[in-house]
Write a protein that holds these residues in place. Structure first.
Motif, PDB file in Angstrom:
ATOM      1  N   PRO A  50       0.791  -1.245   0.000  1.00 20.27           N
ATOM      2  CA  PRO A  50       0.000   0.000   0.000  1.00 20.27           C
ATOM      3  C   PRO A  50       0.816   1.285   0.000  1.00 20.27           C
ATOM      4  CG  PRO A  50      -1.028  -1.601   1.434  1.00 20.27           C
ATOM      5  CD  PRO A  50       0.276  -2.205   1.002  1.00 20.27           C
ATOM      6  N   GLU A  51       1.854   1.376   0.824  1.00 20.96           N
ATOM      7  CA  GLU A  51       2.628   2.616   0.893  1.00 20.96           C
ATOM      8  C   GLU A  51       3.344   2.884  -0.426  1.00 20.96           C
ATOM      9  OE1 GLU A  51       6.028   4.810   3.653  1.00 20.96           O
ATOM     10  OE2 GLU A  51       4.979   3.033   4.400  1.00 20.96           O
ATOM     11  N   ALA A  52       3.926   1.846  -1.009  1.00 25.48           N
ATOM     12  CA  ALA A  52       4.618   2.006  -2.289  1.00 25.48           C
ATOM     13  C   ALA A  52       3.624   2.310  -3.400  1.00 25.48           C
ATOM     14  CB  ALA A  52       5.411   0.742  -2.615  1.00 25.48           C
ATOM     15  N   PHE A  53       2.452   1.674  -3.349  1.00 28.45           N
ATOM     16  CA  PHE A  53       1.436   1.945  -4.359  1.00 28.45           C
ATOM     17  C   PHE A  53       0.948   3.385  -4.249  1.00 28.45           C
ATOM     18  CE2 PHE A  53      -3.028   2.204  -5.660  1.00 28.45           C
ATOM     19  CZ  PHE A  53      -2.927   1.778  -6.987  1.00 28.45           C
ATOM     20  N   GLY A  54       0.754   3.875  -3.019  1.00 26.41           N
ATOM     21  CA  GLY A  54       0.311   5.248  -2.827  1.00 26.41           C
ATOM     22  C   GLY A  54       1.285   6.243  -3.420  1.00 26.41           C
ATOM     23  N   SER A  55       2.580   6.020  -3.194  1.00 26.07           N
ATOM     24  CA  SER A  55       3.593   6.910  -3.744  1.00 26.07           C
ATOM     25  C   SER A  55       3.591   6.862  -5.265  1.00 26.07           C
ATOM     26  CB  SER A  55       4.966   6.519  -3.204  1.00 26.07           C
ATOM     27  OG  SER A  55       5.968   7.345  -3.751  1.00 26.07           O
ATOM     28  N   TYR A  56       3.539   5.663  -5.817  1.00 30.06           N
ATOM     29  CA  TYR A  56       3.515   5.506  -7.273  1.00 30.06           C
ATOM     30  C   TYR A  56       2.264   6.140  -7.870  1.00 30.06           C
ATOM     31  CZ  TYR A  56       2.249   3.156 -11.632  1.00 30.06           C
ATOM     32  OH  TYR A  56       1.810   2.903 -12.906  1.00 30.06           O
ATOM     33  N   TYR A  57       1.121   5.931  -7.243  1.00 29.43           N
ATOM     34  CA  TYR A  57      -0.143   6.383  -7.808  1.00 29.43           C
ATOM     35  C   TYR A  57      -0.282   7.904  -7.745  1.00 29.43           C
ATOM     36  CZ  TYR A  57      -5.012   5.665  -9.214  1.00 29.43           C
ATOM     37  OH  TYR A  57      -6.202   5.655  -9.903  1.00 29.43           O
ATOM     38  N   ALA A  58       0.266   8.515  -6.691  1.00 27.86           N
ATOM     39  CA  ALA A  58       0.135   9.964  -6.533  1.00 27.86           C
ATOM     40  C   ALA A  58       1.186  10.729  -7.333  1.00 27.86           C
ATOM     41  CB  ALA A  58       0.233  10.349  -5.056  1.00 27.86           C
ATOM     42  N   VAL A  59       2.391  10.193  -7.399  1.00 24.55           N
ATOM     43  CA  VAL A  59       3.503  10.937  -8.003  1.00 24.55           C
ATOM     44  C   VAL A  59       3.860  10.415  -9.387  1.00 24.55           C
ATOM     45  CG1 VAL A  59       5.910  11.616  -7.707  1.00 24.55           C
ATOM     46  CG2 VAL A  59       4.417  11.472  -5.719  1.00 24.55           C
ATOM     47  N   GLY A  60       3.707   9.114  -9.603  1.00 26.34           N
ATOM     48  CA  GLY A  60       4.115   8.525 -10.873  1.00 26.34           C
ATOM     49  C   GLY A  60       5.514   7.971 -10.780  1.00 26.34           C
ATOM     50  N   SER A  61       5.856   7.114 -11.699  1.00 32.24           N
ATOM     51  CA  SER A  61       7.156   6.437 -11.646  1.00 32.24           C
ATOM     52  C   SER A  61       8.324   7.369 -11.901  1.00 32.24           C
ATOM     53  CB  SER A  61       7.187   5.283 -12.662  1.00 32.24           C
ATOM     54  OG  SER A  61       6.964   5.778 -13.976  1.00 32.24           O
ATOM     55  N   LYS A  62       8.084   8.505 -12.578  1.00 28.96           N
ATOM     56  CA  LYS A  62       9.174   9.433 -12.895  1.00 28.96           C
ATOM     57  C   LYS A  62       8.925  10.821 -12.324  1.00 28.96           C
ATOM     58  CE  LYS A  62      10.434   6.997 -17.138  1.00 28.96           C
ATOM     59  NZ  LYS A  62      10.632   7.095 -18.602  1.00 28.96           N
ATOM     60  N   ALA A  63       8.021  10.889 -11.347  1.00 33.00           N
ATOM     61  CA  ALA A  63       7.729  12.146 -10.643  1.00 33.00           C
ATOM     62  C   ALA A  63       7.336  13.271 -11.594  1.00 33.00           C
ATOM     63  CB  ALA A  63       8.923  12.561  -9.784  1.00 33.00           C
ATOM     64  N   HIS A  64       6.600  12.947 -12.654  1.00 29.07           N
ATOM     65  CA  HIS A  64       6.199  13.966 -13.615  1.00 29.07           C
ATOM     66  C   HIS A  64       4.762  14.425 -13.394  1.00 29.07           C
ATOM     67  CE1 HIS A  64       5.028  10.090 -15.326  1.00 29.07           C
ATOM     68  NE2 HIS A  64       4.082  10.716 -15.966  1.00 29.07           N
ATOM     69  N   VAL A  65       4.048  13.753 -12.511  1.00 31.41           N
ATOM     70  CA  VAL A  65       2.680  14.159 -12.197  1.00 31.41           C
ATOM     71  C   VAL A  65       2.525  14.182 -10.682  1.00 31.41           C
ATOM     72  CG1 VAL A  65       1.672  13.267 -14.318  1.00 31.41           C
ATOM     73  CG2 VAL A  65       1.860  11.769 -12.335  1.00 31.41           C
ATOM     74  N   LYS A  66       1.585  14.999 -10.227  1.00 27.85           N
ATOM     75  CA  LYS A  66       1.310  15.049  -8.798  1.00 27.85           C
ATOM     76  C   LYS A  66      -0.184  15.191  -8.569  1.00 27.85           C
ATOM     77  CE  LYS A  66       5.487  16.802  -6.520  1.00 27.85           C
ATOM     78  NZ  LYS A  66       5.998  17.796  -5.560  1.00 27.85           N
ATOM     79  N   GLY A  67      -0.650  14.619  -7.485  1.00 25.13           N
ATOM     80  CA  GLY A  67      -2.047  14.749  -7.136  1.00 25.13           C
ATOM     81  C   GLY A  67      -2.384  13.825  -5.987  1.00 25.13           C
ATOM     82  N   GLU A  68      -3.224  14.300  -5.058  1.00 26.20           N
ATOM     83  CA  GLU A  68      -3.595  13.462  -3.930  1.00 26.20           C
ATOM     84  C   GLU A  68      -4.306  12.205  -4.413  1.00 26.20           C
ATOM     85  OE1 GLU A  68      -4.985  16.744  -3.960  1.00 26.20           O
ATOM     86  OE2 GLU A  68      -4.483  17.693  -2.060  1.00 26.20           O
ATOM     87  N   ALA A  69      -4.262  11.183  -3.599  1.00 27.30           N
ATOM     88  CA  ALA A  69      -4.956   9.935  -3.906  1.00 27.30           C
ATOM     89  C   ALA A  69      -5.592   9.406  -2.633  1.00 27.30           C
ATOM     90  CB  ALA A  69      -3.989   8.904  -4.486  1.00 27.30           C
ATOM     91  N   ILE A  70      -6.722   8.757  -2.779  1.00 28.96           N
ATOM     92  CA  ILE A  70      -7.385   8.055  -1.690  1.00 28.96           C
ATOM     93  C   ILE A  70      -7.783   6.690  -2.229  1.00 28.96           C
ATOM     94  CG2 ILE A  70      -9.317   8.024  -0.072  1.00 28.96           C
ATOM     95  CD1 ILE A  70      -9.487  11.001  -0.225  1.00 28.96           C
ATOM     96  N   PHE A  71      -7.442   5.642  -1.487  1.00 32.32           N
ATOM     97  CA  PHE A  71      -7.818   4.313  -1.962  1.00 32.32           C
ATOM     98  C   PHE A  71      -8.028   3.353  -0.794  1.00 32.32           C
ATOM     99  CE2 PHE A  71      -3.164   4.368  -1.891  1.00 32.32           C
ATOM    100  CZ  PHE A  71      -2.823   3.148  -1.323  1.00 32.32           C
ATOM    101  N   PHE A  72      -8.886   2.374  -1.025  1.00 32.98           N
ATOM    102  CA  PHE A  72      -9.091   1.265  -0.097  1.00 32.98           C
ATOM    103  C   PHE A  72      -8.257   0.076  -0.564  1.00 32.98           C
ATOM    104  CE2 PHE A  72     -13.208   3.473   0.208  1.00 32.98           C
ATOM    105  CZ  PHE A  72     -13.402   3.534   1.586  1.00 32.98           C
TER     106      PHE A  72
END
Length: 259
Positions: free
Chosen positions: A22-44
């Motif tokens: 979950p923690e790694a997925f949250g970082s990947y999902y919010a920032v992206g693999s190359k840190a080119h996008v940003k945005g909050e995320a909420i997930f179950f």
């Protein structure tokens, strides 16, 4: 073999299989693999044993596999439409809140205790609709009303949080607004005043959509998900707990709120 996870994303709505924790997925999902996008995320996190003919779970077995270079498969989308309404509340595990720079906070399920009446509430809805709503109803009653199929306007299931109102919760006309960051406070006061003194409706729309993103620093109580048969509460830590136990996440959330 790495464990496979199921995540129900709310921003945007999607069911995703992943080999990331979950923690790694949250970082990947919010920032992206190359840190080119940003945005909050909420997930179950969804029970990995959950299965339904509504979703192509065979793709999870076929595509959610270790890559040739040894890297885990980060995401396999199983659905992006009407996901929340097709996954029962009983299949939902912890809720994860992610800041726009990828810091992740886990909220496990908590026991919900109804509050004494007498104060007004402000709710931010996340899925499947995204308005800000003021209400006289406590979270459980609010959820029941919004998901009631006998009402002309309703949704099958709802995820939302409660936001702080401070003194406006009991005195919308004269209560101090302090550091409330909501746009058009005069309009908010008017809506709350009508709910308290004049309006026959239990809830009223404040904003059609919250454009400022997720107001983590204003969350009061926690997050809720429910329908007509099931209801779950995810307690949000108080300020002392955030400062002492989740300081990195909290600082990130505060910086995001000021950007």
């Amino acid at each position: 073999m790495a464990e496979k996870h199921l995540y129900l994303s709310l921003i945007p709505q999607a069911l995703i299989a992943s080999m990331l924790e979950p923690e790694a997925f949250g970082s990947y999902y919010a920032v992206g693999s190359k840190a080119h996008v940003k945005g909050e995320a909420i997930f179950f996190e969804v029970d990995p044993a959950f299965r339904s003919d509504d979703f192509p779970f065979h793709l999870m077995d076929e595509r959610c596999i270790t890559q040739p270079d040894g890297a885990p498969k980060r995401s396999v989308y199983l659905s992006i439409y009407r996901v929340l309404s097709r996954i029962p509340v009983s299949a939902l595990g912890s809720l994860y809140l992610v800041t726009n720079d990828g810091k992740t906070l886990e909220l496990p399920r908590s026991v919900y205790l109804p509050e004494p009446g007498g104060r007004l509430h402000l709710y931010q809805e996340f899925c499947p609709i995204t308005p800000m709503v003021a209400s006289r109803s406590d979270p459980h009653d609010f959820c029941n009303a919004i998901t009631d199929p006998s009402h002309t306007v309703h949704v099958p299931r709802l995820v939302f949080s409660e936001l702080r109102l401070g003194a406006l919760a009991t005195d919308p006309e004269n209560g101090a607004a302090d550091d409330l960051p909501y746009p058009n406070l005069a309009h908010l006061r008017d809506v709350l005043y009508e709910l308290k003194y004049n309006d026959t409706k239990p809830s009223k729309l404040v904003l059609k959509q919250v454009k400022e993103g997720v107001l983590y620093r204003m969350v009061q109580g926690g997050f809720y998900v429910g329908d007509q048969t099931d209801f779950a509460f995810y307690r949000f830590p108080d300020i002392e707990e955030l400062e002492n136990r989740h300081r990195g996440w909290w600082r990130s959330a505060l910086v995001t709120a000021l950007e």
